[in-house]
Motif scaffolding. Structure first.
Motif, PDB file in Angstrom:
ATOM      1  N   TYR A   1      35.735  42.182  39.875  1.00 25.16           N
ATOM      2  CA  TYR A   1      35.715  41.026  40.785  1.00 25.16           C
ATOM      3  C   TYR A   1      34.992  41.401  42.071  1.00 25.16           C
ATOM      4  O   TYR A   1      35.180  42.497  42.613  1.00 25.16           O
ATOM      5  CB  TYR A   1      37.129  40.561  41.144  1.00 25.16           C
ATOM      6  CG  TYR A   1      37.097  39.516  42.237  1.00 25.16           C
ATOM      7  CD1 TYR A   1      36.735  38.206  41.940  1.00 25.16           C
ATOM      8  CD2 TYR A   1      37.359  39.857  43.567  1.00 25.16           C
ATOM      9  CE1 TYR A   1      36.654  37.254  42.940  1.00 25.16           C
ATOM     10  CE2 TYR A   1      37.273  38.898  44.573  1.00 25.16           C
ATOM     11  CZ  TYR A   1      36.919  37.605  44.258  1.00 25.16           C
ATOM     12  OH  TYR A   1      36.821  36.650  45.245  1.00 25.16           O
TER      13      TYR A   1
ATOM     14  N   ASP B 252      33.248  39.051  45.646  1.00 18.55           N
ATOM     15  CA  ASP B 252      32.736  37.806  46.224  1.00 18.55           C
ATOM     16  C   ASP B 252      31.578  38.070  47.186  1.00 18.55           C
ATOM     17  O   ASP B 252      31.095  37.163  47.850  1.00 18.55           O
ATOM     18  CB  ASP B 252      33.854  37.032  46.937  1.00 18.55           C
ATOM     19  CG  ASP B 252      34.546  37.856  48.016  1.00 18.55           C
ATOM     20  OD1 ASP B 252      34.112  38.999  48.258  1.00 18.55           O
ATOM     21  OD2 ASP B 252      35.519  37.351  48.611  1.00 18.55           O
TER      22      ASP B 252
ATOM     23  N   ARG C 183      34.122  39.872  33.806  1.00 19.61           N
ATOM     24  CA  ARG C 183      33.855  39.509  35.198  1.00 19.61           C
ATOM     25  C   ARG C 183      34.762  38.343  35.574  1.00 19.61           C
ATOM     26  O   ARG C 183      34.763  37.313  34.904  1.00 19.61           O
ATOM     27  CB  ARG C 183      32.381  39.154  35.391  1.00 19.61           C
ATOM     28  CG  ARG C 183      32.059  38.811  36.821  1.00 19.61           C
ATOM     29  CD  ARG C 183      30.593  38.934  37.128  1.00 19.61           C
ATOM     30  NE  ARG C 183      30.166  40.329  37.228  1.00 19.61           N
ATOM     31  CZ  ARG C 183      30.386  41.095  38.298  1.00 19.61           C
ATOM     32  NH1 ARG C 183      31.046  40.613  39.326  1.00 19.61           N
ATOM     33  NH2 ARG C 183      29.956  42.329  38.327  1.00 19.61           N
ATOM     34  N   CYS C 184      35.521  38.505  36.643  1.00 23.05           N
ATOM     35  CA  CYS C 184      36.563  37.556  37.013  1.00 23.05           C
ATOM     36  C   CYS C 184      36.067  36.545  38.045  1.00 23.05           C
ATOM     37  O   CYS C 184      35.322  36.889  38.966  1.00 23.05           O
ATOM     38  CB  CYS C 184      37.773  38.290  37.566  1.00 23.05           C
ATOM     39  SG  CYS C 184      38.492  39.448  36.378  1.00 23.05           S
ATOM     40  N   GLU C 185      36.535  35.314  37.903  1.00 22.47           N
ATOM     41  CA  GLU C 185      36.152  34.246  38.819  1.00 22.47           C
ATOM     42  C   GLU C 185      36.869  34.372  40.157  1.00 22.47           C
ATOM     43  O   GLU C 185      36.350  33.937  41.182  1.00 22.47           O
ATOM     44  CB  GLU C 185      36.466  32.890  38.191  1.00 22.47           C
ATOM     45  CG  GLU C 185      35.702  32.620  36.898  1.00 22.47           C
ATOM     46  CD  GLU C 185      36.132  31.334  36.236  1.00 22.47           C
ATOM     47  OE1 GLU C 185      37.024  30.648  36.803  1.00 22.47           O
ATOM     48  OE2 GLU C 185      35.584  31.005  35.172  1.00 22.47           O
ATOM     49  N   ASP C 186      38.078  34.919  40.139  1.00 22.60           N
ATOM     50  CA  ASP C 186      38.854  35.055  41.368  1.00 22.60           C
ATOM     51  C   ASP C 186      39.832  36.215  41.199  1.00 22.60           C
ATOM     52  O   ASP C 186      39.924  36.826  40.123  1.00 22.60           O
ATOM     53  CB  ASP C 186      39.591  33.763  41.715  1.00 22.60           C
ATOM     54  CG  ASP C 186      40.411  33.221  40.545  1.00 22.60           C
ATOM     55  OD1 ASP C 186      41.011  34.037  39.805  1.00 22.60           O
ATOM     56  OD2 ASP C 186      40.469  31.999  40.373  1.00 22.60           O
TER      57      ASP C 186
ATOM     58  N   MET D  66      42.635  35.889  38.467  1.00 23.31           N
ATOM     59  CA  MET D  66      42.206  36.279  37.126  1.00 23.31           C
ATOM     60  C   MET D  66      42.129  37.799  37.014  1.00 23.31           C
ATOM     61  O   MET D  66      42.522  38.386  35.999  1.00 23.31           O
ATOM     62  CB  MET D  66      40.843  35.652  36.814  1.00 23.31           C
ATOM     63  CG  MET D  66      40.295  35.971  35.439  1.00 23.31           C
ATOM     64  SD  MET D  66      38.682  35.156  35.175  1.00 23.31           S
ATOM     65  CE  MET D  66      38.249  35.814  33.539  1.00 23.31           C
TER      66      MET D  66
END
Length: 269
Positions: free
Chosen positions: A129, A131, A153-156, A159
């Motif tokens: 993860y 951002d 691959r995590c969205e947030d 997750m």
């Protein structure tokens, strides 16, 4: 993109999990010549240069592998080394991206990863993860983690935490079940070494079946003959309060601990 470490690269802490990753990278043939493990104990790590203090250099890649509770002991000395050319990768459970950014504001990119121990044999699962990561840095981290097995691959971060609870902690849970299966075999009269060997071989064989992509429910159905012995055992696992609710409580406990660690890290930062 082929997997390669930007050099110089530091592994700050190299315990069980980081050591498993190093073993996987060695098995994958990745060049570790520019990688240094920083361990206060000075204990050797096969394939790496090991030092006890931070080197006098500006690393291009830093992976945090110490215990999360040690972060605020390490961060003050480490932060001056983390600059606009540094990819910072963190394996620290419960330490969110915002907490890392607060401690290492100059980092070029910050990436959270959560691998599991099977990365040592390149059969691992790694949640990723970020951002803030630049696309080139993302490709670098993806390639390095991809050499160790499945990458998600995590969205947030929710997750990310969920995959950590299932995959990161999962080998311990599976090991407990296999141990319980072996203990049950002992209760049926098997010698301990026989029960352990049979339970472990059953796990390995079932994993091989799962690797074909066959759904777990279909595997269970093929094993369980109608009104047979396996079906009776599955009825116990499938009963209200059986395996499903137990696993839900187990994962909820892991998630709750991660949330508490995140709160502690945010408060300390």
């Amino acid at each position: 993109m082929s997997a390669a470490f930007p050099a110089p690269a530091w592994l700050v802490g190299c315990g069980n999990m980081a050591g498993a990753m190093v073993a996987g990278w060695r098995a994958a043939g990745i060049d570790l010549g520019g990688v240094t493990a920083i361990r206060p104990s000075g204990a050797p790590v096969e394939g790496l240069r090991v030092v006890t203090d931070l080197p006098d250099e500006r690393p291009r890649f830093v992976m945090l592998g110490m215990k999360p509770q040690k972060l605020d002991e390490v961060a003050p000395a480490l932060a001056p080394h983390i600059g606009e050319d540094t990819i910072l990768v963190s394996m620290l459970a419960g330490t969110g991206a915002a907490s890392l950014a607060a401690r290492f504001p100059a980092a070029r990119s910050i990436v959270r990863v959560m691998p599991n121990l099977p990365v040592a044999s390149r059969n691992g699962v790694t949640a990723i993860y970020s951002d803030t990561t630049r696309s080139g840095d993302r490709a670098t981290v993806d390639a390095l983690m991809g050499a160790l097995g499945l990458v998600v691959r995590c969205e947030d971060e929710a997750m990310f935490a969920a995959i950590g609870a299932v995959a990161g902690s999962g080998p311990a849970y599976v090991a407990r079940f296999v141990d319980a299966l072996a203990t049950g075999g002992e209760g049926l009269g098997l010698e301990p070494h026989v029960a352990t060997a049979v339970a472990a071989a059953t796990l390995i064989g079932t994993a091989a079946m799962a690797a074909t992509g066959e759904p777990m429910a279909d595997i269970a159905r093929r094993v369980a003959s109608p009104r047979g012995t396996t079906e009776q055992g599955l009825a116990v696992l499938d009963a209200p309060g059986g395996l499903g609710p137990l696993v839900e409580r187990m994962l909820a406990a892991a998630i709750a601990r991660g949330e508490q660690l995140a709160k502690d890290a945010a408060a300390a930062g």
